[in-house]
Motif scaffolding. Structure first.
Motif, PDB file in Angstrom:
ATOM      1  N   LYS A 157      -0.124   7.551   6.545  1.00  0.00           N
ATOM      2  CA  LYS A 157       0.761   7.925   7.626  1.00  0.00           C
ATOM      3  C   LYS A 157       0.812   6.835   8.703  1.00  0.00           C
ATOM      4  CE  LYS A 157       1.617  12.036  10.400  1.00  0.00           C
ATOM      5  NZ  LYS A 157       0.975  13.241  10.931  1.00  0.00           N
ATOM      6  N   PHE A 158      -0.328   6.224   8.975  1.00  0.00           N
ATOM      7  CA  PHE A 158      -0.383   5.333  10.137  1.00  0.00           C
ATOM      8  C   PHE A 158      -0.418   3.838   9.801  1.00  0.00           C
ATOM      9  CE2 PHE A 158      -1.655   9.326  12.080  1.00  0.00           C
ATOM     10  CZ  PHE A 158      -0.943   9.292  13.252  1.00  0.00           C
ATOM     11  N   LEU A 159      -0.847   3.479   8.608  1.00  0.00           N
ATOM     12  CA  LEU A 159      -0.964   2.052   8.287  1.00  0.00           C
ATOM     13  C   LEU A 159       0.381   1.304   8.232  1.00  0.00           C
ATOM     14  CD1 LEU A 159      -3.040  -0.175   7.671  1.00  0.00           C
ATOM     15  CD2 LEU A 159      -2.845   0.395   5.257  1.00  0.00           C
ATOM     16  N   PRO A 160       1.439   1.885   7.631  1.00  0.00           N
ATOM     17  CA  PRO A 160       2.671   1.109   7.479  1.00  0.00           C
ATOM     18  C   PRO A 160       3.205   0.519   8.782  1.00  0.00           C
ATOM     19  CG  PRO A 160       2.801   3.070   6.139  1.00  0.00           C
ATOM     20  CD  PRO A 160       1.547   3.206   6.947  1.00  0.00           C
ATOM     21  N   SER A 161       3.202   1.264   9.878  1.00  0.00           N
ATOM     22  CA  SER A 161       3.709   0.716  11.145  1.00  0.00           C
ATOM     23  C   SER A 161       2.952  -0.540  11.536  1.00  0.00           C
ATOM     24  CB  SER A 161       3.551   1.723  12.278  1.00  0.00           C
ATOM     25  OG  SER A 161       4.070   2.949  11.914  1.00  0.00           O
ATOM     26  N   ALA A 162       1.620  -0.487  11.403  1.00  0.00           N
ATOM     27  CA  ALA A 162       0.804  -1.642  11.775  1.00  0.00           C
ATOM     28  C   ALA A 162       1.102  -2.824  10.862  1.00  0.00           C
ATOM     29  CB  ALA A 162      -0.679  -1.275  11.717  1.00  0.00           C
ATOM     30  N   SER A 171      -0.010   2.770  16.366  1.00  0.00           N
ATOM     31  CA  SER A 171      -0.212   1.929  15.187  1.00  0.00           C
ATOM     32  C   SER A 171       0.702   0.707  15.202  1.00  0.00           C
ATOM     33  CB  SER A 171       0.009   2.757  13.920  1.00  0.00           C
ATOM     34  OG  SER A 171      -0.204   1.973  12.796  1.00  0.00           O
ATOM     35  N   SER A 172       1.961   0.883  15.577  1.00  0.00           N
ATOM     36  CA  SER A 172       2.890  -0.249  15.676  1.00  0.00           C
ATOM     37  C   SER A 172       2.353  -1.286  16.653  1.00  0.00           C
ATOM     38  CB  SER A 172       4.257   0.221  16.171  1.00  0.00           C
ATOM     39  OG  SER A 172       4.837   1.081  15.232  1.00  0.00           O
ATOM     40  N   MET A 173       1.852  -0.797  17.790  1.00  0.00           N
ATOM     41  CA  MET A 173       1.361  -1.731  18.800  1.00  0.00           C
ATOM     42  C   MET A 173       0.081  -2.420  18.329  1.00  0.00           C
ATOM     43  SD  MET A 173       2.404  -0.047  22.436  1.00  0.00           S
ATOM     44  CE  MET A 173       1.894   1.624  22.202  1.00  0.00           C
ATOM     45  N   ALA A 224       0.813  -1.222   0.000  1.00  0.00           N
ATOM     46  CA  ALA A 224       0.000   0.000   0.000  1.00  0.00           C
ATOM     47  C   ALA A 224       0.842   1.266   0.000  1.00  0.00           C
ATOM     48  CB  ALA A 224      -0.945   0.007   1.199  1.00  0.00           C
ATOM     49  N   ARG A 225       2.001   1.216   0.620  1.00  0.00           N
ATOM     50  CA  ARG A 225       2.821   2.433   0.676  1.00  0.00           C
ATOM     51  C   ARG A 225       3.212   2.951  -0.709  1.00  0.00           C
ATOM     52  NH1 ARG A 225       5.685  -1.949   1.523  1.00  0.00           N
ATOM     53  NH2 ARG A 225       7.742  -2.162   0.580  1.00  0.00           N
ATOM     54  N   HIS A 226       3.206   2.059  -1.709  1.00  0.00           N
ATOM     55  CA  HIS A 226       3.552   2.510  -3.065  1.00  0.00           C
ATOM     56  C   HIS A 226       2.567   3.541  -3.602  1.00  0.00           C
ATOM     57  CE1 HIS A 226       5.883  -1.309  -2.995  1.00  0.00           C
ATOM     58  NE2 HIS A 226       6.743  -0.546  -3.626  1.00  0.00           N
TER      59      HIS A 226
END
Lengths: 238, 110
Positions: B46-51, A185-187, A79-81
């Protein structure tokens, strides 16, 4: 015109080359250790041309056939692309046929070189982008294929090489963690996946995980955006 | 070894190609004129990649049996080595190589 563009592009790709030789060969050896001939890494590295998904794809090839899940995962991982494309909309304007190859070959590393490079006035922009993309893809495909070939010649047990994928994602995750101001978000990513893995089991936890992550992020949007704003006020220089 | 037929393998790889290319080409088809990106999409960007990367770490560990066998100890130690190396030296290749070699050595001596 082409020569000058190639001369300007090559030095910018050298750091990428060293990285790609290492990861590409590891990927090829991993595929070999998983029972695939070098034909697989050759085509996959050339046609998918996105490192993290290629690693995950090996795992998915070893799992039961589930094309819909594979497609959703591919879109989530890549998705980042979407944002790379958005950043290059203007820069790729008016480049004719080259534009289609540039979009095809825009992996993370190629994007970061093309996006950040200040191209000298006397160098053709289109050909500069073209050679950065082509060289990077060449490094990657060649390394992956060579890895696939030498994998079968290595005399020691290479099964542990599968850990290269885990280590790669741990490193990317840590980089992201150290870069971000709020870790919610990481968590969410770690916890939701863990809970779903326990509830649904290894073969079917990915789709609920992905749905739940997007849902949670959507629900928390207002709150997260506010947190991000507050943090920015605290550390305006960062 | 893969239990899929060749056709199933090709479809699986094809889905990966399709997913990748959709994300790469889509912006150029949708935003032909300079329209503004929807705010929701910007937010996800902004927030999805970390997850997603957190999810992929767990995905890599999905077949680790915590209750049987080696109890995930080799994986745990190797992740620790990878993380410590990375926080210490901040060199991606050193961290990945160090963690992987550590894992292979543990498997070899176990």
């Amino acid at each position: 015109m082409k020569r000058r563009a190639l001369k300007a592009a090559f030095p910018r790709t050298i750091p990428i080359m060293t990285g790609f030789i290492f990861l590409g060969m590891a990927y090829g050896i991993y595929m070999n250790a998983s029972g695939f001939s070098f034909i697989y890494p050759f085509f996959m590295s050339m046609l998918i041309f996105g490192g993290s998904l290629e690693f995950v794809c090996v795992e998915m090839l070893l799992s039961p056939f589930a094309p819909v899940q594979v497609l959703i995962m591919a879109v989530m991982i890549q998705a980042r692309h979407l944002f790379y494309g958005l950043s290059m909309l203007d820069k790729f304007k008016g480049l004719g046929w080259k534009k289609y190859y540039l979009i095809f070959g825009m992996c993370d590393e190629t994007f970061s070189v093309n996006y950040t490079s200040e191209i000298p006035e006397d160098v053709d922009r289109g050909w500069f982008y073209f050679f950065v993309t082509l060289l990077n893809q060449f490094y990657w495909v060649a390394s992956a294929t060579i890895g696939g070939i030498i994998g079968s010649l290595l005399k020691f047990d290479t099964s542990g090489i599968s850990f290269v994928m885990t280590a790669m994602f741990v490193v990317i995750f840590l980089d992201q963690w150290m870069k971000e101001k709020i870790h919610v978000s990481s968590m969410i990513g770690i916890l939701v996946s863990l809970v779903c893995l326990i509830l649904f089991g290894a073969d079917s936890f990915m789709i609920p995980t992905m749905i739940l992550i997007v849902l949670l992020l959507t629900v928390l949007r207002k709150w997260l955006e506010q947190c991000a704003k507050l943090k920015e006020k605290e550390e305006p220089t960062k | 070894m893969s239990s899929m037929t060749l056709a199933q393998q090709i479809i699986t790889i094809g889905m990966c190609i399709l997913g990748t290319m959709a994300t790469r080409y889509l912006p150029f088809f949708i935003f032909k004129e300079n329209k503004k990106t929807p705010e929701y999409i910007q937010y996800l960007g902004k927030f999805l990649p970390s997850a997603v990367f957190g999810m992929l770490v767990i995905y890599c560990l999905k077949n680790v049996e915590v209750l049987h066998g080696t109890h995930g100890i080799p994986e745990g130690i190797s992740i620790l080595v990878t993380a410590v190396l990375h926080i210490w030296k901040k060199n991606m290749f050193l961290s990945i190589a160090g963690g992987t070699i550590c894992y292979m050595l543990i498997l070899y001596f176990l």
